[in-house]
Design an enzyme around this catalytic site. Structure first.
Site, PDB file in Angstrom:
ATOM      1  N   LYS A  35      41.449  44.148  38.157  1.00  0.00           N
ATOM      2  CA  LYS A  35      42.304  43.601  39.216  1.00  0.00           C
ATOM      3  C   LYS A  35      42.834  44.711  40.126  1.00  0.00           C
ATOM      4  CE  LYS A  35      43.623  39.630  36.441  1.00  0.00           C
ATOM      5  NZ  LYS A  35      42.482  38.874  36.887  1.00  0.00           N
ATOM      6  N   CYS A  36      41.945  45.595  40.511  1.00  0.00           N
ATOM      7  CA  CYS A  36      42.306  46.768  41.307  1.00  0.00           C
ATOM      8  C   CYS A  36      41.581  46.707  42.645  1.00  0.00           C
ATOM      9  CB  CYS A  36      41.880  48.018  40.517  1.00  0.00           C
ATOM     10  SG  CYS A  36      42.073  49.585  41.375  1.00  0.00           S
ATOM     11  N   GLY A  37      42.132  47.363  43.643  1.00  0.00           N
ATOM     12  CA  GLY A  37      41.462  47.440  44.929  1.00  0.00           C
ATOM     13  C   GLY A  37      40.104  48.130  44.842  1.00  0.00           C
ATOM     14  N   PHE A  38      39.923  48.962  43.806  1.00  0.00           N
ATOM     15  CA  PHE A  38      38.658  49.671  43.622  1.00  0.00           C
ATOM     16  C   PHE A  38      37.675  48.906  42.729  1.00  0.00           C
ATOM     17  CE2 PHE A  38      41.616  53.319  44.411  1.00  0.00           C
ATOM     18  CZ  PHE A  38      41.076  53.710  45.622  1.00  0.00           C
ATOM     19  N   THR A  39      38.069  47.734  42.229  1.00  0.00           N
ATOM     20  CA  THR A  39      37.221  46.963  41.317  1.00  0.00           C
ATOM     21  C   THR A  39      35.815  46.712  41.878  1.00  0.00           C
ATOM     22  OG1 THR A  39      39.150  45.963  40.271  1.00  0.00           O
ATOM     23  CG2 THR A  39      37.064  44.809  39.986  1.00  0.00           C
TER      24      THR A  39
END
Length: 160
Positions: A35-39
């Site tokens: 659930k990360c912007g980098f996912t």
């Protein structure tokens, strides 16, 4: 051979493995989160795995919930998410801490061999990447903003 390659790790399916068990020419170790912007980098990591696995690259994902609580799921949920959303087929491991007193020994060793900016021993965020040579002697660190495809030159150099 470096002690780094002998550190026991537990796969997401509960098997004990060491990096050396993969007999790679290069290891790309990444702390991941769902659930990360980098996912979306999962896709790039999977692309690297598919492109270079037959030449000796192993991509290894270590889910971590230490940054913004962005990996809240259990191992089954993490595995399912990665497979369904990004087609991840590279090895995933049990959720680990990468910083602090409970940091996994692999991350303690990686951070020591490849400190961050200004000698920092900490991992700053999800999707920090460590590229490890076949013998474990060389470790390069890449920031979360470095896209997986940006590492191809360094990966190719290790695969020769």
């Amino acid at each position: 051979m470096s002690q780094l390659l002998d550190i026991p790790c537990t796969t997401i399916k509960g098997e004990e493995k060491r990096l050396k068990d993969f007999s790679a020419k290069a290891y790309l170790v990444v702390n991941t989160a769902s659930k990360c912007g980098f996912t979306p980098q999962y896709k790039g990591l999977e692309n690297l795995w598919q492109k270079y696995k037959d030449q000796g690259l192993v991509v290894l994902g270590f889910p971590c919930n230490q940054f913004g609580k962005q990996e809240p799921g259990n191992e089954g949920q993490i595995s399912e998410f990665c497979e369904l959303n990004f087609g991840v087929s590279f090895p995933l491991f049990k959720k680990v801490d990468v910083n602090g007193p409970e940091a996994h020994p692999l991350y303690v060793a990686l951070k020591k061999q490849a400190p961050g900016l200004l000698g920092s021993q900490g991992v700053k965020w999800n999707f920090t990447k460590f590229l490890v040579s076949a013998d474990g002697a060389e470790v390069q660190r890449f920031a979360p903003v470095a896209k997986p495809e940006d590492l191809e030159g360094e990966i190719q150099a290790l695969l020769k």
